[in-house]
Design an enzyme around this catalytic site. Structure first.
Site, PDB file in Angstrom:
ATOM      1  N   LYS A 259       0.809  -1.219   0.000  1.00 35.67           N
ATOM      2  CA  LYS A 259       0.000   0.000   0.000  1.00 35.67           C
ATOM      3  C   LYS A 259       0.848   1.278   0.000  1.00 35.67           C
ATOM      4  O   LYS A 259       0.433   2.301  -0.521  1.00 35.67           O
ATOM      5  CB  LYS A 259      -0.947   0.002   1.199  1.00 35.67           C
ATOM      6  CG  LYS A 259      -2.031  -1.069   1.132  1.00 35.67           C
ATOM      7  CD  LYS A 259      -3.026  -0.824   0.021  1.00 35.67           C
ATOM      8  CE  LYS A 259      -4.200  -1.798   0.053  1.00 35.67           C
ATOM      9  NZ  LYS A 259      -5.073  -1.657  -1.138  1.00 35.67           N
TER      10      LYS A 259
ATOM     11  N   GLU B 285      -9.858   5.858   2.935  1.00 32.88           N
ATOM     12  CA  GLU B 285     -10.617   4.762   3.527  1.00 32.88           C
ATOM     13  C   GLU B 285      -9.628   3.646   3.823  1.00 32.88           C
ATOM     14  O   GLU B 285      -8.566   3.585   3.215  1.00 32.88           O
ATOM     15  CB  GLU B 285     -11.684   4.268   2.541  1.00 32.88           C
ATOM     16  CG  GLU B 285     -11.205   3.252   1.489  1.00 32.88           C
ATOM     17  CD  GLU B 285     -10.179   3.784   0.501  1.00 32.88           C
ATOM     18  OE1 GLU B 285     -10.083   5.022   0.344  1.00 32.88           O
ATOM     19  OE2 GLU B 285      -9.445   2.972  -0.108  1.00 32.88           O
TER      20      GLU B 285
ATOM     21  N   SER C 179       1.720  -9.780  -0.720  1.00 31.80           N
ATOM     22  CA  SER C 179       1.445  -8.337  -0.706  1.00 31.80           C
ATOM     23  C   SER C 179       1.618  -7.680   0.649  1.00 31.80           C
ATOM     24  O   SER C 179       1.830  -6.475   0.726  1.00 31.80           O
ATOM     25  CB  SER C 179       0.032  -8.089  -1.231  1.00 31.80           C
ATOM     26  OG  SER C 179      -0.904  -8.839  -0.477  1.00 31.80           O
TER      27      SER C 179
END
Lengths: 414, 274
Positions: free
Chosen positions: A106, A128, A395
Site C-alpha cells: 500500500k 478509507e 502483498s
C-alpha cells in the site's frame, strides 16, 4: 523455451498499451466516472495534476528516492524452496511486498498520491481503509510530508485490526469509526466520498485501490506497477526467463493490478487473481465480485459488483478485512472479459491453511489477504508441475492478523 | 405537455415559485409515503422529488442516508415504489392529479434493472422526470435520449464546484429544470448558505431558459423566502425527512399531519407578502 522478446529488458509499460483507460476513464466497457457533479471538477484537476507529475522528471526522481531510501525498494523476489516442495510442483517465488516499510504494498501508492496532493497544494488528506494497511500507509506518508490526515474505517474492521488503528493514531492521523451499513470497507469508502464532497478544495482523497472514478484506477495501477516491473526484471535475472504464472489476491485489486500490468503483454505468462470465497457461495458469505458478481456501478465506476436485482449492494464476508469489499477495480473486469486474467475464489479455510503453511515452512507470516494468493498459488504450482515457475505476490505481512487468527483458533492473545 | 413544463409555465404566469419536498419512498413504509404525497400537495407542495432508496448514497448526508437505510431494511424494492406511485396517479385525487413527480435514483439501480425497463416502468408509474445524482453529463447521453423518447425529463445538477464553462454546457443539455446545488457537500440542513449563492444563480439564469430550482442545505421558511428572490423552485429534503425519522413509532395520521404543517409553513413563506 523463452521467446526472444520475453528476455528483453523492455517492459510492456514502455510500449503502447491497448488496455487504456481512454479519455473517459474506460477500460473497454468498464470504469468511467459515476459520481456526483460536485466531484467532477476535482477529478478533472486530479487527472491533470497526475499527468503533469508523471511527465516531470523531478517528481519521478523524488518518488523513486522515497521508494528506495524510505520504503526499501526494490522488494526481494525470493525463491521459496521449502514451500515449493510443500506445494509439490512448480518453483514458487515470493514477491516480498511484506518487507516494505509499513508492511505491505500500500505504501507504493500512498507516497505517490500524497506527493501529488502536496503538488496540488492540498493541506489535508483523507483515505478509507479496510485491513488498515492503506490507512497506515497514508498516515505514514502524511507524517513524512507534514500533511493533516483523516482515515475512515469501519467499526468491524477497527475491532479486528486494532494494531493498525493504534499505529495510525500514533503517527498523528485521526481515525474516524464508521458505524453505518456493514461497518466495513465499503462503508468507509462511502464516508470518505462524503467528506470529499465538501472538502475537495483543500483535501485530496487518497483511494487505496484500483477502484473508484477515473483517474483513480489509472493512478493506483501506475504507482503499484513498480511491483510487476521489479518482479519481471528479477525473475529474468534469477531464472533466466519469464514465469509461467503470476498469482495475486484481489479485493479492490491494487496489488494484483500492480504485479499483473507489466506482464499483460507477455502472452505466455498466465495471470491468476484470487478472490475471497469466504465461507460459501451464498450472497453475504463471500466477497468474490469477479467470479460471482455481475457488471454494475459502485463507488464511481462500472465494474463487477455484488448486487441484488435492484442494484443494491450486497453484504459481503471475508476473514480478511482487506478483501471484504463488494466491488473490484474496472481494469480487472476488463481483463476478465478479455480472458487475459483468470479469477478464482479461495475460501477462508484455505487461506488460513496457507497462512499456517507459509509460517511453518518458510518462517514468514503472511497477511490474510496474501494468504488467499498463496493458497491459490499452491493449487497452481501443483497443476503446473516441476520445471515451471510461479510468482506469488506476498502483498503484506501478517502481524496485524495475529489477534484475529488467534481468536478464530480459540487461543486468544492476552 | 410534460407536467413539469406545464407547472413552471403556470407558475411563471402567476409569478410564483415552486415548493418541492423530497420524500424517501418507503420511509417509514410505502403506505405512509402514499398518505404523505396527497397531504403535502394539499398543503402547498408543487412538485415531489421521490428518493428511491439506495444502499450507498455518497451524495447524501446522514439524515437521508439513514432514511434510505430504514426503507431498505423494510424490504422496499423499486417495483413496490413504482406500484405505489402508479396507484396514486390512478386515484385521480384532485390534488395529486397533475402534480409533477421526479424520481431521485442512483445509476446503480437504473443500470441493474436496465435503462429501457426502468424508464418504461417510471413512465408507467406517472413519473415526469429523473434526477440521477451519480450520473454526470459525460455519462448521461444514452439515458437522456431514451428518457426524452418517453417524455421523461433528465434533470441535471450544477454545483458551486462546477466551473462556469462546464455549467453552461450542463445547462445546454438539461431538460425540465436545473437543480442548482447550493453548497459543495452532501445533502443536509445548513444554518448559513454560501454568500455568492444568489450571484451564481443569477449568472446561471443568463445561460438558460430552463427553470432553476435550488436544493441542498435548505430547511427553514426564512431560507425559502430569501432564495425565492432568485430561484424558480426550492427543494427541501433533510429538514422534512428528519421529522419522519421516528415515524415508525408513531401513529401515521400524526406523522402525516406534522409533515403537512411543516410544508404548510414553507409554502406560506413562498406566498407573496403584503
Amino acid at each position: 523455451m523463452p521467446a526472444p522478446a520475453s528476455t528483453s529488458s523492455e517492459t510492456p509499460a514502455s510500449r503502447s498499451i491497448a488496455t487504456g483507460p481512454d479519455a473517459l476513464g474506460r477500460f473497454g466497457a468498464f470504469g468511467g466516472r459515476f459520481v456526483p457533479e460536485t466531484l467532477m471538477d476535482s477529478l478533472n484537476q486530479l487527472a491533470e495534476a497526475y499527468e503533469e507529475a508523471k511527465a516531470d522528471p523531478e517528481f519521478v526522481r523524488e518518488l523513486e528516492y522515497y521508494w528506495r531510501d524510505y520504503v526499501g525498494r526494490p522488494s526481494p523476489l525470493y525463491r521459496a524452496e521449502r514451500l515449493s516442495k510443500f506445494a509439490g510442483g512448480a518453483e514458487i517465488y515470493l514477491k516480498r511486498e511484506d518487507l516494505n516499510h509499513t508492511g505491505a504494498h500500500k505504501i507504493n501508492n500512498a507516497i505517490g498520491q500524497v506527493m501529488i496532493a502536496r503538488r496540488m497544494g492540498k493541506k489535508r488528506v483523507i483515505a478509507e481503509t479496510g485491513a488498515g494497511q492503506h490507512g497506515v500507509a497514508t498516515a505514514t506518508a502524511c507524517a513524512l510530508f507534514g500533511l493533516s490526515c483523516t482515515i475512515y474505517m469501519g467499526e468491524e474492521d477497527i475491532r479486528r485490526q486494532k494494531l493498525n488503528v493504534f499505529n495510525m493514531r500514533t503517527m498523528g492521523a485521526t481515525v474516524v469509526p464508521v458505524g453505518s451499513g456493514s461497518k466495513t470497507l465499503r462503508d468507509a469508502c462511502n464516508e470518505a466520498f462524503r467528506d470529499w464532497m465538501g472538502s475537495s478544495r483543500e483535501t485530496h482523497y487518497t483511494i487505496g485501490s484500483v477502484v473508484g472514478p477515473h483517474p483513480f484506477p489509472l493512478i493506483v495501477r501506475e504507482f503499484q506497477s513498480v511491483i510487476g516491473r521489479e518482479a519481471r526484471a528479477q525473475v529474468l535475472e534469477k531464472a533466466g526467463r519469464l514465469p509461467d504464472a503470476v498469482v495475486a489476491c484481489v479485493g479492490g485489486g491494487s496489488n494484483a493490478a500492480g504485479i499483473f500490468y507489466p506482464f499483460i503483454n507477455d502472452a505466455d505468462v498466465e495471470l491468476i487473481g484470487a478472490e475471497a470465497g469466504g465461507r460459501g457461495g451464498k450472497p453475504g458469505d463471500h466477497a468474490a465480485s469477479l467470479t460471482q458478481g455481475a457488471p454494475g456501478v459502485l463507488h464511481g465506476s462500472y465494474s463487477y459488483v455484488l448486487q441484488d436485482d435492484d442494484g443494491q449492494t450486497q453484504d459481503v464476508h471475508s476473514i480478511s478485512a482487506g478483501l471484504d469489499y463488494p466491488g473490484v477495480g474496472p481494469e480487472h473486469a476488463y481483463w476478465k472479459d478479455l480472458g487475459r486474467v483468470r479469477y478464482e475464489s479461495v475460501t477462508d479455510a484455505e487461506a488460513l491453511d496457507a497462512y499456517a503453511a507459509v509460517a511453518r515452512h518458510e518462517g514468514i507470516l503472511p497477511a490474510l489477504e496474501s494468504s488467499h494468493a498463496l493458497a491459490q498459488g499452491f493449487k497452481e504450482a501443483a497443476r503446473l508441475g516441476p520445471g515451471k515457475i510461479l510468482i506469488v505476490n506476498l502483498s503484506g505481512r501478517g502481524d496485524k492478523d495475529a489477534f484475529e487468527v488467534a481468536r478464530l483458533r480459540g487461543e486468544p492473545i492476552h | 405537455m410534460n407536467r413539469i413544463d406545464a407547472l413552471f409555465a403556470r407558475l411563471k404566469s402567476e409569478d410564483r415559485r415552486a415548493l418541492m419536498p423530497f420524500l424517501t419512498a418507503g420511509d417509514p413504509d410505502l403506505a405512509t409515503t402514499a398518505a404523505l404525497i396527497p397531504e403535502l400537495a394539499r398543503r402547498g407542495a408543487d412538485v415531489f422529488e421521490i428518493g428511491i432508496p439506495y444502499s450507498d448514497p455518497v451524495a447524501d448526508g446522514p439524515v437521508i442516508a439513514a432514511s434510505f437505510h430504514r426503507a431498505l431494511v423494510q424490504g422496499v424494492r423499486v417495483a413496490h415504489v413504482f406500484q405505489t406511485l402508479r396507484a396514486l396517479r390512478a386515484e385521480k385525487d384532485a390534488t395529486v392529479g397533475e402534480t409533477p413527480m421526479v424520481a431521485m435514483v442512483s445509476y446503480s439501480i437504473v443500470n441493474k434493472i436496465g435503462v429501457d425497463g426502468f424508464l418504461d416502468d417510471a413512465a408507467a408509474a406517472g413519473l415526469d422526470g429523473l434526477i440521477v445524482p451519480d450520473l454526470p453529463v459525460e455519462e448521461s447521453t444514452p439515458l437522456a435520449e431514451k428518457a426524452g423518447r418517453r417524455d421523461l425529463k433528465l434533470i441535471q445538477l450544477i454545483t458551486p464546484a462546477t466551473p462556469r464553462p462546464r455549467a453552461a454546457e450542463i445547462a445546454r443539455l438539461a431538460t425540465g429544470f436545473i437543480y442548482y446545488v447550493s453548497v459543495a457537500g452532501t445533502t443536509g440542513e445548513r444554518k448559513a448558505l454560501p454568500e455568492d449563492l444568489k450571484e451564481n444563480v443569477a449568472w446561471l439564469r443568463t445561460q438558460t431558459e430552463l427553470p432553476i430550482c435550488i436544493g441542498f442545505g435548505i430547511g427553514s421558511p426564512s431560507q425559502v423566502r430569501e432564495l425565492a428572490e432568485v430561484a424558480d423552485g426550492l427543494i427541501v429534503g433533510s429538514a422534512l425527512i428528519r421529522r419522519l425519522a421516528d415515524a415508525a413509532n408513531r401513529a401515521r395520521a400524526d406523522v402525516v399531519k406534522e409533515a403537512g404543517d411543516f410544508v404548510g409553513d414553507l409554502a406560506a413563506a413562498l406566498r407573496p407578502g403584503p
